[in-house]
Scaffold this active site. Structure first.
Site, PDB file in Angstrom:
ATOM      1  N   GLU A 159      19.146 -16.399  -9.790  1.00  0.00           N
ATOM      2  CA  GLU A 159      18.352 -14.431  -9.914  1.00  0.00           C
ATOM      3  C   GLU A 159      18.407 -14.432 -11.360  1.00  0.00           C
ATOM      4  OE1 GLU A 159      17.288 -12.357  -8.310  1.00  0.00           O
ATOM      5  OE2 GLU A 159      17.505 -10.153 -10.485  1.00  0.00           O
TER       6      GLU A 159
ATOM      7  N   CYS B 152       0.375  -1.537   0.128  1.00  0.00           N
ATOM      8  CA  CYS B 152      -0.143   0.007   0.247  1.00  0.00           C
ATOM      9  C   CYS B 152       0.905   1.552   0.047  1.00  0.00           C
ATOM     10  CB  CYS B 152      -0.709  -0.268   1.038  1.00  0.00           C
ATOM     11  SG  CYS B 152      -2.068  -1.430   1.561  1.00  0.00           S
TER      12      CYS B 152
ATOM     13  N   LYS C 256       6.168  -3.912  -4.676  1.00  0.00           N
ATOM     14  CA  LYS C 256       7.676  -3.066  -4.720  1.00  0.00           C
ATOM     15  C   LYS C 256       8.193  -3.823  -3.403  1.00  0.00           C
ATOM     16  CE  LYS C 256      11.910  -1.604  -5.963  1.00  0.00           C
ATOM     17  NZ  LYS C 256      12.505  -2.426  -6.728  1.00  0.00           N
TER      18      LYS C 256
ATOM     19  N   HIS D 203      21.029 -34.737 -10.076  1.00  0.00           N
ATOM     20  CA  HIS D 203      20.387 -35.337  -9.383  1.00  0.00           C
ATOM     21  C   HIS D 203      18.862 -34.488  -9.211  1.00  0.00           C
ATOM     22  CE1 HIS D 203      24.137 -36.184  -6.716  1.00  0.00           C
ATOM     23  NE2 HIS D 203      24.201 -35.224  -7.707  1.00  0.00           N
TER      24      HIS D 203
ATOM     25  N   LYS E 150      13.588 -13.320 -12.396  1.00  0.00           N
ATOM     26  CA  LYS E 150      13.156 -11.932 -13.184  1.00  0.00           C
ATOM     27  C   LYS E 150      13.026 -12.410 -14.336  1.00  0.00           C
ATOM     28  CE  LYS E 150      15.077  -9.440 -11.699  1.00  0.00           C
ATOM     29  NZ  LYS E 150      14.985  -9.059 -10.197  1.00  0.00           N
TER      30      LYS E 150
ATOM     31  N   ASN F 177      -1.540   1.256   6.359  1.00  0.00           N
ATOM     32  CA  ASN F 177      -1.028   0.490   5.305  1.00  0.00           C
ATOM     33  C   ASN F 177       0.045  -0.474   6.705  1.00  0.00           C
ATOM     34  OD1 ASN F 177       1.255  -1.118   4.098  1.00  0.00           O
ATOM     35  ND2 ASN F 177       3.082   0.591   3.770  1.00  0.00           N
ATOM     36  N   GLY F 178      -0.447  -2.011   6.427  1.00  0.00           N
ATOM     37  CA  GLY F 178       0.480  -2.746   7.751  1.00  0.00           C
ATOM     38  C   GLY F 178      -0.958  -3.542   8.138  1.00  0.00           C
TER      39      GLY F 178
ATOM     40  N   TRP G  78      -2.599  -2.456  -1.791  1.00  0.00           N
ATOM     41  CA  TRP G  78      -2.942  -3.902  -2.002  1.00  0.00           C
ATOM     42  C   TRP G  78      -3.819  -4.789  -1.038  1.00  0.00           C
ATOM     43  CZ3 TRP G  78       0.031  -8.033  -0.449  1.00  0.00           C
ATOM     44  CH2 TRP G  78       0.817  -8.941  -1.615  1.00  0.00           C
TER      45      TRP G  78
ATOM     46  N   GLU H 130       9.295 -12.946 -13.024  1.00  0.00           N
ATOM     47  CA  GLU H 130       8.552 -12.224 -12.467  1.00  0.00           C
ATOM     48  C   GLU H 130       8.300 -11.500 -13.368  1.00  0.00           C
ATOM     49  OE1 GLU H 130      12.105 -10.781 -10.438  1.00  0.00           O
ATOM     50  OE2 GLU H 130       9.963 -10.123  -8.675  1.00  0.00           O
TER      51      GLU H 130
ATOM     52  N   ARG I  90       4.580   0.409  -6.015  1.00  0.00           N
ATOM     53  CA  ARG I  90       4.894  -0.268  -4.945  1.00  0.00           C
ATOM     54  C   ARG I  90       3.846  -1.784  -5.196  1.00  0.00           C
ATOM     55  NH1 ARG I  90       6.404   2.480  -0.441  1.00  0.00           N
ATOM     56  NH2 ARG I  90       5.312   1.518   1.298  1.00  0.00           N
TER      57      ARG I  90
HETATM   58  O1  M6R Z   1      13.843  -4.456  -0.550  1.00  0.00           O
HETATM   59  P1  M6R Z   1      14.106  -5.736  -0.806  1.00  0.00           P
HETATM   60  O2  M6R Z   1      15.147  -5.872  -1.251  1.00  0.00           O
HETATM   61  O3  M6R Z   1      14.398  -6.015   1.038  1.00  0.00           O
HETATM   62  O4  M6R Z   1      12.860  -6.499  -1.226  1.00  0.00           O
HETATM   63  C1  M6R Z   1      13.181  -8.002  -1.669  1.00  0.00           C
HETATM   64  C2  M6R Z   1      12.337  -8.773  -2.198  1.00  0.00           C
HETATM   65  O5  M6R Z   1      11.069  -8.389  -1.488  1.00  0.00           O
HETATM   66  C3  M6R Z   1      12.464  -8.035  -4.194  1.00  0.00           C
HETATM   67  O6  M6R Z   1      14.331  -8.220  -4.061  1.00  0.00           O
HETATM   68  C4  M6R Z   1      11.926  -9.421  -5.040  1.00  0.00           C
HETATM   69  O7  M6R Z   1      12.035 -10.620  -5.016  1.00  0.00           O
HETATM   70  C5  M6R Z   1      12.464  -8.356  -6.617  1.00  0.00           C
HETATM   71  N1  M6R Z   1      10.534  -8.406  -6.970  1.00  0.00           N
HETATM   72  C6  M6R Z   1      12.945  -8.922  -7.358  1.00  0.00           C
HETATM   73  O8  M6R Z   1      12.727  -8.405  -7.960  1.00  0.00           O
END
Ligand code: M6R
Length: 591
Positions: A469, A2, A586, A492, A473, A100-101, A74, A476, A27
């Site tokens: 990673e 949020c 975010k 394995h 990417k 937010n929370g 959210w 996502e 966000r």
């Molecule tokens: O703000 P942070 O780096 O702690 O966030 C961690 C993850 O939520 C963040 O890296 C997430 O995996 C992203 N969507 C990656 O693109």
């Protein structure tokens, strides 16, 4: 997660809120709303969906007020509906609240309030706050006292924006979720993050845990929620420009942020050695070292663990922050937890930090946001040099985190120049990868990959984190199933997934690991895989070859850029929005 924006000032604030909410879109959210106090009443407008195309003058010309709050939601408690969107009102429509929370004990509070006659219109946890404050106002004269009394009954986390049409006051309060207060020429601002109001002021106060700000037309007070005492808080000048937080002429934040990576590496080279030395001291003193983070930041932490093992002979245990509670009891005094986070607000990371500190361990944070909760909590911190990252996908923050580990590792070895030299070479390499002709080549490759159901990646040793990673990417942003594996794990189990034409990214090297990773490439190719090699040396096993320069342990900092670009261009081929992938936020400020 949020987003909150608030304004109290001389001007009409509705446009401030709408602009601010648009800037907080990164966000992640599914609905939004705004409240404006004017002529003794509060007007509310809420909508499900995106705010991008909303035009205040065209769509809501009569909406105005000089005390306003807005919110991007959210959904957590209750579906994505207008009713559940914030702001929420008290029964008498005097108080409007955005949040937010999570109010963990909202059900108990709601039952009590219902017994007292309060009528609820939403299924949210947040609505209890509006009614609770209304209830407290029956015995407390001032809004701030009613808010404090309410928050004492709340279990959970909050960043709150509250307005009162009667007392013409705005209140911001925080515990466990970020909230920033801005001081401008024409008024005061609240934001979940600085870009929300950076257009109007760069003077901010980062509210601390258990702190609230009471804002009136004539001034403001920062107050400790528990004691009620006024606090003197430091006003910080933000160096980011608004352009920095915008697309800079690129079609998406994701490509803009990837293109900034050479600059990010350059800035990392300039890290103040005293900052590195403070971190190095914590590392030298530590009995055991853990690295704790989530998602992309965890992959950067894993890279750090390999680097500190191989370059500094240090054993570092990586733990996903979400899994930390199951290991937390083993953390002891004199241990060190290194945390990595772009936002510095990730709930699981903050939880891990608090429990490690309670056990007597020290915490070192590699964090990108100045004044973030993580930075404030940590015993030592190094500010990573990515600048504001808006795209939900983390790209330049990852490179900045890896680069910072490189600086730290070189510093620990007493060879800072070695780290700087390597990073300068990495910067050059990333620049070459990002050249126009190269981008065309990657786009062509991405087109080929855009129709496949699965993509895999392989790496060994220091390249293993990049295989994870790369696939994060890809999944996502393109919604293609992707998994990264360590080369040694292939036989394995994962090799069962390999069949004709399955794309496999292989992070190869030109050192002692080369033979083994090339064998892995051969093994998948023998089963029909389409092998894409990324590394300093071409090999006949590769159907596609994406070159990087050989920079030893630091090579992965450049090679990841290929996967980021592949992911981006697949998203474009599939006509997906790379900046706001579905279901993602975010910063994940709830567990
Ligand atoms: O703000 P942070 O780096 O702690 O966030 C961690 C993850 O939520 C963040 O890296 C997430 O995996 C992203 N969507 C990656 O693109």
């Amino acid at each position: 997660m949020c987003g909150i924006v608030g304004y109290l000032g001389k001007e009409d604030g509705a446009h401030v809120i709408i602009d601010g909410l648009k800037r907080l879109e990164y966000r992640g959210y599914d609905s939004w709303g705004i409240a404006a106090s004017n002529d003794g009443k509060i007007d509310i407008h809420k909508q499900v969906g995106k705010i991008g195309g909303f035009d205040l003058k065209r769509d809501l010309p009569a909406f105005h007020g000089n005390i306003c709050i807005g919110h991007t939601r959210w959904a957590t408690h209750g579906g994505v509906t207008e009713k559940n969107s914030h702001p929420h009102l008290s029964c008498d429509k005097r108080i409007a609240v955005v949040h937010n929370g999570i109010v963990e004990n909202y059900q108990e509070l709601k039952t009590e309030l219902e017994k007292k006659g309060h009528k609820f219109v939403s299924q949210t946890d947040t609505e209890v706050l509006a009614h609770l404050i209304e209830e407290k106002l029956k015995t407390k004269k001032e809004l701030k006292d009613a808010v404090r009394a309410s928050l004492k009954e709340v279990e959970g986390s909050y960043a709150l924006g509250i307005i009162d049409r009667e007392q013409k006051i705005m209140i911001g309060a925080r515990l466990g979720s970020p909230l920033v207060f801005g001081l401008g020429k024409d008024g005061f601002y609240l934001g979940s993050d600085v870009p929300a109001f950076l257009e109007f002021t760069n003077k901010v106060i980062f509210l601390g845990e258990h702190e609230m700000v009471e804002v009136k037309p004539e001034g403001y007070k920062i107050i400790n929620i528990e004691s009620g005492q006024q606090i003197k808080s430091k006003i910080v000048k933000i160096a980011w420009s608004i352009e920095d937080a915008e697309k800079g002429g690129q079609p998406h934040f994701m490509i803009k942020e990837m293109l900034e990576q050479p600059m990010v590496v350059d800035k990392t080279v300039g890290t103040d050695p005293t900052e590195l030395e403070k971190a190095a001291k914590l590392i030298r003193k530590a009995k055991k070292i853990y690295v704790v983070a989530c998602g992309t930041a965890l992959h950067a932490g894993l890279y750090g663990a390999y680097l500190l093992a191989q370059n500094n002979d240090l054993m570092v245990q990586p733990i996903s922050a979400g899994e930390f509670p199951y290991f937390g009891h083993l953390i002891k005094k004199n241990d060190l937890v290194i945390t990595v986070s772009q936002s510095g607000e990730t709930a699981d990371v903050l939880g891990a930090v608090r429990s490690a500190q309670a056990a007597g361990a020290k915490v070192l944070a590699l964090v990108n946001v100045l004044g973030s909760s993580l930075m404030r909590l940590a015993d030592g911190s190094i500010l990573t040099k990515a600048g504001s990252e808006i795209c939900v996908l983390s790209t330049k923050a990852y490179v900045s985190q890896q680069a910072m580990f490189a600086m730290l590792s070189a510093h620990l070895n007493g060879k800072p120049e070695e780290g700087k030299k390597a990073l300068r070479a990495i910067k050059k390499d990333i620049k070459t990868i990002l050249e126009k002709d190269n981008l065309k080549k990657i786009r062509k490759l991405a087109k080929k990959l855009s129709g496949v159901p699965n993509i895999y990646a392989l790496g060994r040793g220091i390249n293993y984190p990049n295989s994870l990673e790369s696939c994060l990417k890809i999944k996502e942003v393109s919604y293609i199933h992707a998994e990264g594996f360590a080369g040694g794990d292939l036989k394995h189990g994962p090799i069962a997934l390999i069949e004709k034409d399955v794309p496999v990214l292989v992070f190869s090297t030109n050192d002692q690991v080369q033979k083994e990773i090339i064998s892995n490439a051969m093994e998948v190719k023998a089963r029909g895989a389409y092998v894409i090699g990324i590394g300093p040396e071409n090999n006949q096993v590769f159907e596609e070859y994406l070159p990087v320069s050989a920079n030893g342990f630091y090579t992965p900092i450049a090679s990841i850029v290929y996967s980021q670009l592949i992911a981006y261009y697949i998203a474009l081929e599939k006509q997906l929005d790379p900046d706001k992938p579905r279901n993602l936020a975010k910063s994940v400020t709830v567990k």
